[in-house]
Design a protein around this motif. Structure first.
Motif, PDB file in Angstrom:
ATOM      1  N   TYR A  30     -10.381   4.791 -18.965  1.00 59.27           N
ATOM      2  CA  TYR A  30     -11.722   4.734 -19.564  1.00 59.27           C
ATOM      3  C   TYR A  30     -12.740   5.446 -18.676  1.00 59.27           C
ATOM      4  N   SER A  31     -12.613   5.254 -17.356  1.00 60.87           N
ATOM      5  CA  SER A  31     -13.557   5.913 -16.440  1.00 60.87           C
ATOM      6  C   SER A  31     -13.464   7.419 -16.571  1.00 60.87           C
ATOM      7  N   VAL A  32     -12.224   7.905 -16.671  1.00 57.05           N
ATOM      8  CA  VAL A  32     -12.046   9.358 -16.801  1.00 57.05           C
ATOM      9  C   VAL A  32     -12.711   9.851 -18.081  1.00 57.05           C
ATOM     10  N   LEU A  33     -12.513   9.099 -19.187  1.00 55.55           N
ATOM     11  CA  LEU A  33     -13.137   9.505 -20.454  1.00 55.55           C
ATOM     12  C   LEU A  33     -14.658   9.536 -20.331  1.00 55.55           C
ATOM     13  N   ILE A  34     -15.210   8.511 -19.675  1.00 55.03           N
ATOM     14  CA  ILE A  34     -16.670   8.461 -19.533  1.00 55.03           C
ATOM     15  C   ILE A  34     -17.157   9.619 -18.668  1.00 55.03           C
ATOM     16  N   LEU A  35     -16.408   9.883 -17.567  1.00 53.64           N
ATOM     17  CA  LEU A  35     -16.788  11.000 -16.699  1.00 53.64           C
ATOM     18  C   LEU A  35     -16.763  12.318 -17.454  1.00 53.64           C
ATOM     19  N   MET A  87     -15.576  24.059 -22.826  1.00 57.33           N
ATOM     20  CA  MET A  87     -15.615  22.956 -23.790  1.00 57.33           C
ATOM     21  C   MET A  87     -14.201  22.585 -24.232  1.00 57.33           C
ATOM     22  N   THR A  88     -13.373  23.597 -24.482  1.00 51.72           N
ATOM     23  CA  THR A  88     -12.002  23.338 -24.918  1.00 51.72           C
ATOM     24  C   THR A  88     -11.236  22.590 -23.833  1.00 51.72           C
ATOM     25  N   ILE A  89     -11.423  23.016 -22.581  1.00 53.88           N
ATOM     26  CA  ILE A  89     -10.711  22.356 -21.481  1.00 53.88           C
ATOM     27  C   ILE A  89     -11.157  20.906 -21.350  1.00 53.88           C
ATOM     28  N   MET A  90     -12.468  20.669 -21.448  1.00 49.98           N
ATOM     29  CA  MET A  90     -12.957  19.286 -21.370  1.00 49.98           C
ATOM     30  C   MET A  90     -12.323  18.446 -22.470  1.00 49.98           C
ATOM     31  N   CYS A  91     -12.236  19.015 -23.667  1.00 48.38           N
ATOM     32  CA  CYS A  91     -11.668  18.266 -24.780  1.00 48.38           C
ATOM     33  C   CYS A  91     -10.180  18.016 -24.566  1.00 48.38           C
ATOM     34  N   TYR A  92      -9.498  19.007 -23.986  1.00 47.03           N
ATOM     35  CA  TYR A  92      -8.072  18.838 -23.709  1.00 47.03           C
ATOM     36  C   TYR A  92      -7.863  17.703 -22.706  1.00 47.03           C
ATOM     37  N   SER A 100     -17.153  12.740 -20.614  1.00 42.86           N
ATOM     38  CA  SER A 100     -18.278  12.773 -21.552  1.00 42.86           C
ATOM     39  C   SER A 100     -19.564  13.181 -20.839  1.00 42.86           C
ATOM     40  N   PHE A 101     -19.817  12.561 -19.673  1.00 42.02           N
ATOM     41  CA  PHE A 101     -21.060  12.874 -18.962  1.00 42.02           C
ATOM     42  C   PHE A 101     -21.069  14.325 -18.486  1.00 42.02           C
ATOM     43  N   THR A 102     -19.915  14.781 -18.005  1.00 41.70           N
ATOM     44  CA  THR A 102     -19.836  16.176 -17.573  1.00 41.70           C
ATOM     45  C   THR A 102     -20.130  17.095 -18.748  1.00 41.70           C
ATOM     46  N   THR A 103     -19.550  16.756 -19.910  1.00 41.74           N
ATOM     47  CA  THR A 103     -19.778  17.580 -21.095  1.00 41.74           C
ATOM     48  C   THR A 103     -21.256  17.592 -21.462  1.00 41.74           C
ATOM     49  N   ILE A 104     -21.883  16.428 -21.402  1.00 41.10           N
ATOM     50  CA  ILE A 104     -23.318  16.363 -21.708  1.00 41.10           C
ATOM     51  C   ILE A 104     -24.093  17.271 -20.760  1.00 41.10           C
ATOM     52  N   ALA A 144     -16.643  15.082 -29.582  1.00 44.20           N
ATOM     53  CA  ALA A 144     -17.120  16.311 -28.921  1.00 44.20           C
ATOM     54  C   ALA A 144     -18.231  16.943 -29.747  1.00 44.20           C
ATOM     55  N   THR A 145     -18.048  16.981 -31.061  1.00 48.49           N
ATOM     56  CA  THR A 145     -19.066  17.584 -31.932  1.00 48.49           C
ATOM     57  C   THR A 145     -20.362  16.791 -31.861  1.00 48.49           C
ATOM     58  N   LEU A 146     -20.234  15.469 -31.919  1.00 49.24           N
ATOM     59  CA  LEU A 146     -21.438  14.630 -31.859  1.00 49.24           C
ATOM     60  C   LEU A 146     -22.164  14.809 -30.538  1.00 49.24           C
ATOM     61  N   ILE A 147     -21.401  14.779 -29.437  1.00 49.30           N
ATOM     62  CA  ILE A 147     -22.020  14.936 -28.110  1.00 49.30           C
ATOM     63  C   ILE A 147     -22.732  16.278 -28.035  1.00 49.30           C
ATOM     64  N   SER A 148     -22.017  17.337 -28.448  1.00 49.53           N
ATOM     65  CA  SER A 148     -22.575  18.679 -28.346  1.00 49.53           C
ATOM     66  C   SER A 148     -23.850  18.797 -29.188  1.00 49.53           C
ATOM     67  N   LEU A 149     -23.759  18.306 -30.414  1.00 48.44           N
ATOM     68  CA  LEU A 149     -24.875  18.449 -31.351  1.00 48.44           C
ATOM     69  C   LEU A 149     -26.091  17.647 -30.896  1.00 48.44           C
ATOM     70  N   ILE A 150     -25.873  16.378 -30.585  1.00 39.21           N
ATOM     71  CA  ILE A 150     -26.997  15.505 -30.251  1.00 39.21           C
ATOM     72  C   ILE A 150     -27.635  15.931 -28.932  1.00 39.21           C
ATOM     73  N   THR A 151     -26.777  16.249 -27.928  1.00 35.04           N
ATOM     74  CA  THR A 151     -27.313  16.670 -26.641  1.00 35.04           C
ATOM     75  C   THR A 151     -28.153  17.932 -26.799  1.00 35.04           C
TER      76      THR A 151
END
Ligand code: ADP
Ligand code: MG
Lengths: 219, 322
Positions: free
Chosen positions: B189-194, B44-49, B196-200, B302-309
């Motif tokens: 933007y594509s990288v950010l979206i990717l 998770m930390t690496i994804m956020c970095y 996010s989806f990977t994190t989900i 990251a918190t929102l994604i983690s929590l909601i998912t």
């Protein structure tokens, strides 16, 4: 309070564990459920605490048809039922106090609201000095009493106990039985599954006897 | 159902006051270790970095595009080509005169022939050819961005009055840079979206495995009458912490990265990658503090994604149980 009509149960494609089981438990009654090991006692109790659905037949709990109860209504029904599991199912990372307080905690009661009742109950079952112990360091009898305390802490209308004297010496078994009778006098409907014939003979209560999936009733 | 005093204490005849001192602690219903272990926290930390780096790059690109597309550039160049039969020096002076009388121009700096030769030296070598070559003469013009001159009118006038003069506003270069930056921005933007989806996907997987490895707890909770939402809260609080932690550490690491890059690139020539990075923290294209604050979006998202998912995954799993 509890009604079974022609209930049948099988696990997967296996043979029928219960066959055409019919009985009725009146409010405030105490019954024994007997039968040899493997006769289906635990399975019948699992139907009662809604951990299983019957393969056929009709079950009503608190005057509700179990088959038609929506999932969201299950917690409310389960809170009216206390269960002492054969294998206790105490959570091993929690102290005796926390295990026993669990049914109140899931009702979203605060610690201030429940701690007094829980401590009192633990004193009553003789675990007052084991409150902060983890299940792993409790003896079999202590775990048994913790499991019973957890089952009754929410003041259920129906108490189901699966071999509650299976792990204790005869003296403690008799004490636990008196505890159940005490609760029954307070109004709780009780069903105790046991294959301990000696224990049964000490108490005068109607028996539901399971043999090879069939149920016979002795008053 | 029997009518009885349900709300009365279970046992009569005891009036000891609450003795909470007898009980030590309240454990979490779901222990930490069983839900979000070290590996998950590191991932998770690496994804956020990574998200932080992508976001930082996007901020830089956007700032650069802003600067490049802002209506007026600071510098324009007038080029005077030596035409046959014209006196270049005279034409340069003419151009200089026109420029100096135009309002909105801060400075006019004509490069001498030797300056021009110096600029060309890397390509042509130190030959004596320069005198013979028709080298265009350049005039650097600084513009008052607060009150800029009408560049179109200026260009027309120069072309009309000075032989061989053209006004180069660098617009063409800017347009190309902006187009390229636009592509980079799309990639960002594509990288950010990717990410996010990977994190989900990671959170969904982690939630499932947490629910599976804690199924004995979930079962007991159900059997003592817990509602799905109660169980969900027990599990999702770990994912809330996971997102918050990973996000904060990732964002701090990202901020440190940009600061270090900034220090390292202080000595590199202006206009290069170094300057772009400098602009992140020194605020050449805006307020640096704002850029760092924007990085705080990472822990928030990251918190929102983690929590909601996690919540959705848990409810989905619970729905399939009895
Ligand atoms: N989860 C299960 N899957 C398949 N068979 C089971 C399962 N649980 C119990 N059984 C079978 O059902 C029968 C009755 O078991 P059980 O209800 O535990 O009896 P008792 O509690 O009277 O000893 C046994 O033959 C047992 O093997
Ligand atoms: Mg059994």
């Amino acid at each position: 309070m509890v009604r079974f009509e022609n209930v049948g149960l099988r696990y997967g494609q296996g043979p029928e564990v219960l066959r055409d089981v019919s009985f009725h438990l009146k409010p405030g009654s105490l019954h024994f459920l007997t039968g040899a090991s493997g006769a289906g006692k635990t399975s019948l109790l699992r139907l009662l605490f809604l951990a299983l659905r019957p393969t056929r037949g009709f079950i009503s709990l608190f005057d509700q048809d179990v088959a038609t109860v929506p999932r969201t209504a299950l917690p409310a029904i389960r809170r009216q039922i206390g269960v002492v599991f054969q294998d206790f199912r105490l959570l091993d990372h929690m102290t005796t106090f926390e295990n026993v307080a669990m049914p109140l905690r899931v009702r979203r009661m605060s610690r201030a609201q429940y701690s007094h009742d829980v401590e009192e109950l633990l004193d009553w079952v003789g675990l007052g000095d084991r409150m902060n112990a983890l299940p792993a360091v409790l003896s079999g009898g202590e775990q048994q009493r913790a499991a019973i305390a957890r089952a009754v802490v929410g003041q259920p209308d129906l108490l189901l106990a699966d071999e509650p004297t299976g792990n204790v010496d005869p003296a403690l078994a008799a004490r636990l039985m008196r505890l159940f009778i005490e609760l029954n006098k307070l109004g709780t409907t009780i069903l105790i599954a046991t294959h301990d014939v000696q224990l049964l003979d000490q108490f005068d209560a109607p028996r539901l006897e399971l043999g090879k999936g069939d149920l016979t009733i002795h008053s | 159902m029997m009518a009885r005093a349900r709300k009365k204490p279970l046992l009569e005849g005891s009036d000891t006051p609450p003795t909470s001192t007898r009980v030590r602690r309240t454990a979490q219903i779901m222990p930490d270790s069983g839900v979000t272990g070290h590996t998950l926290t590191i991932v998770m930390t690496i994804m956020c970095y990574l998200a932080c780096l992508a976001l930082g790059a996007l901020i830089l690109i956007n700032n650069a595009i802003d600067t490049w597309t802002s209506d007026i550039s600071r510098q324009v160049t007038v080029q005077v080509r030596p035409l046959r039969g014209a006196d270049v020096e005279a034409e340069v002076l003419k151009a200089q005169a026109i420029l100096e009388e135009t309002p909105g121009i801060l400075s006019v700096d004509a490069l001498s022939l030797s300056d021009a030769a110096e600029l060309l030296e890397p390509w042509l070598g130190e030959t004596g050819l320069l005198e013979e070559l028709p080298i265009p003469r350049l005039i650097e013009v600084s513009i008052d961005r607060g009150a800029p001159p009408d560049l179109d009118a200026l260009s027309a006038r120069l072309e009309a009055e000075v032989l061989g003069a053209t006004l180069d506003t660098h617009r063409r270069w800017q347009d190309q840079l902006v187009r390229m930056a636009g592509t980079l921005r799309l990639i960002g933007y594509s990288v950010l979206i990717l990410i996010s989806f990977t994190t989900i996907a990671i959170i969904v997987y982690a939630t499932r495995s947490a629910m599976f490895s804690n199924r004995h707890i979930v079962e007991v909770l159900h059997l003592v009458g817990a509602e799905d939402s109660f169980i969900a809260v027990q599990v999702q609080r770990h994912f809330l912490r996971l997102g918050l932690r990973g996000g904060l550490i990732g964002a701090i690491a990202g901020a440190i990265t940009f600061t270090v890059l900034n220090v390292l690139s202080e000595s590199t020539p202006a206009g290069g990658v170094g300057q772009a990075i400098n602009s992140f923290s020194s605020g050449a294209y805006g307020f640096s503090i704002v850029n760092y604050l924007l990085l705080l979006l990472i822990p928030l998202v990251a918190t929102l994604i983690s929590l909601i998912t996690a919540r959705l995954a848990i409810m989905h799993i619970l729905h399939d149980t009895l």
